[in-house]
Scaffold this active site. Structure first.
Site, PDB file in Angstrom:
ATOM      1  N   GLY A  11       0.778  -1.242   0.000  1.00 13.32           N
ATOM      2  CA  GLY A  11       0.000   0.000   0.000  1.00 13.32           C
ATOM      3  C   GLY A  11       0.806   1.287   0.000  1.00 13.32           C
ATOM      4  CB  SER A  12       4.308   2.206  -0.684  1.00 14.66           C
ATOM      5  OG  SER A  12       4.575   1.811  -2.003  1.00 14.66           O
ATOM      6  NE  ARG A  84      -7.676 -12.305  -7.903  1.00 16.76           N
ATOM      7  CZ  ARG A  84      -7.235 -13.556  -7.934  1.00 16.76           C
ATOM      8  NH1 ARG A  84      -6.054 -13.855  -7.408  1.00 16.76           N
ATOM      9  NH2 ARG A  84      -7.945 -14.495  -8.499  1.00 16.76           N
ATOM     10  CG  LEU A  86      -9.722  -5.962 -12.402  1.00 18.57           C
ATOM     11  CD1 LEU A  86      -9.613  -4.448 -12.336  1.00 18.57           C
ATOM     12  CD2 LEU A  86     -10.642  -6.481 -11.296  1.00 18.57           C
ATOM     13  CG  HIS A 102       3.073  -1.949 -15.207  1.00 23.10           C
ATOM     14  ND1 HIS A 102       2.749  -3.219 -14.754  1.00 23.10           N
ATOM     15  CD2 HIS A 102       4.147  -2.099 -16.012  1.00 23.10           C
ATOM     16  CE1 HIS A 102       3.600  -4.089 -15.280  1.00 23.10           C
ATOM     17  NE2 HIS A 102       4.449  -3.435 -16.054  1.00 23.10           N
ATOM     18  CG  ASP A 138       0.269  -4.308 -16.969  1.00 24.34           C
ATOM     19  OD1 ASP A 138      -0.412  -3.733 -16.088  1.00 24.34           O
ATOM     20  OD2 ASP A 138       0.915  -5.350 -16.745  1.00 24.34           O
ATOM     21  CD  GLN A 166      11.225   9.502  -9.769  1.00 24.38           C
ATOM     22  OE1 GLN A 166      10.451  10.326 -10.253  1.00 24.38           O
ATOM     23  NE2 GLN A 166      12.172   9.846  -8.905  1.00 24.38           N
TER      24      GLN A 166
HETATM   25  C1  GRF Z   1       4.022  -1.226  -7.218  1.00 29.03           C
HETATM   26  O1  GRF Z   1       5.312  -1.461  -7.705  1.00 29.03           O
HETATM   27  C2  GRF Z   1       3.058  -1.005  -8.343  1.00 29.03           C
HETATM   28  O2  GRF Z   1       3.634  -0.373  -9.439  1.00 29.03           O
HETATM   29  C3  GRF Z   1       2.677  -2.409  -8.714  1.00 29.03           C
HETATM   30  O3  GRF Z   1       2.608  -3.116  -7.501  1.00 29.03           O
HETATM   31  C4  GRF Z   1       3.450  -2.472  -6.541  1.00 29.03           C
HETATM   32  C5  GRF Z   1       2.559  -2.129  -5.384  1.00 29.03           C
HETATM   33  O4  GRF Z   1       3.264  -1.547  -4.322  1.00 29.03           O
HETATM   34  N1  GRF Z   1       1.439  -2.417  -9.461  1.00 29.03           N
HETATM   35  P1  GRF Z   1       2.478  -0.810  -3.158  1.00 29.03           P
HETATM   36  O5  GRF Z   1       1.471  -1.820  -2.609  1.00 29.03           O
HETATM   37  O6  GRF Z   1       1.804   0.379  -3.735  1.00 29.03           O
HETATM   38  O7  GRF Z   1       3.510  -0.464  -2.153  1.00 29.03           O
END
Ligand code: GRF
Length: 204
Positions: A11-12, A84, A86, A102, A138, A166
């Site tokens: 969840g960052s 997941r 979709l 992504h 994607d 980034q």
């Molecule tokens: C990130 O690298 C995002 O680009 C990818 O999954 C990762 C999720 O990281 N889709 P976080 O859960 O947001 O920390």
């Protein structure tokens, strides 16, 4: 309210959206153990868990997920590490109002293990992309990208960390543009009214 975020884990990116002050009405996870749920709850953001494993089919899971999302009538759905795939029907339901982040410079390296694949390909540049979600995984119209130079001594972990930094810059920017009504979606591309830069170049 304006934004519902879907997560599966850490969840960052969700946290970056919250810290940017975006109006988040709920965070929904398909996993009860997603660390991001606690971060959201600690900030007083409503959370919900719709566990995919509890449903007999993808359709049943997505029906429940859609109901939970629509309860909040969000303007935007932001996938933030939501793991997941979709269905085309679900994607269609949120067409033009669902974004994903992504960890690669799409169209290079769609799918998983992007950092290892970039290193294996000896790519000079790697990075991340915010795009609208379409039925092609994607593959939707690109809103903003950040390019991150690959260093000779990069490992998967060091490269991933610099790309993630980034991600946290470009995702809030893209969500803000959307909520401010600045994004114009064309067939395959997206323009930002006002001409803000849709490419960020990270320092070496
Ligand atoms: C990130 O690298 C995002 O680009 C990818 O999954 C990762 C999720 O990281 N889709 P976080 O859960 O947001 O920390």
């Amino acid at each position: 309210m304006a934004l519902v975020i879907l997560i599966s884990g850490r969840g960052s990116n969700m946290q970056a959206l919250l810290e940017a002050g975006l109006p988040v009405s709920a965070v929904i996870s398909n996993r009860a153990d997603a660390a991001g749920l606690r971060i959201a709850a600690a900030r007083g953001v409503p959370t919900a868990v719709i566990e995919h494993r509890a449903f007999a089919s993808r359709e049943a899971f997505e029906a429940a997920l859609g109901r939970e999302i629509d309860r909040h009538a969000p303007k935007l759905v932001a996938l933030a590490g939501f793991m997941r795939v979709l269905s085309p029907a679900f994607v269609e339901r949120y067409r033009g109002r669902m974004l994903n982040i992504h960890p690669s410079l799409l169209p290079a390296f769609p799918g998983l293990d992007t950092h290892a694949r970039a290193l294996a390909a000896r790519a000079q540049q790697h990075g991340c992309t915010v795009h609208f979600v379409t039925a092609e995984v994607d593959g939707g119209p690109i809103v903003i990208q950040a390019a991150v130079p690959v260093r000779a001594d990069d490992t998967e972990a060091t490269l991933a960390a610099r790309v993630l930094e980034q991600e946290h810059v470009i995702y809030p920017r893209a969500a803000r543009w959307f909520l401010d009504g600045k994004l114009v979606i064309r067939e395959r591309s997206v323009n930002v009214e006002g001409g803000d830069a849709q490419l960020v170049i990270a320092p070496r």
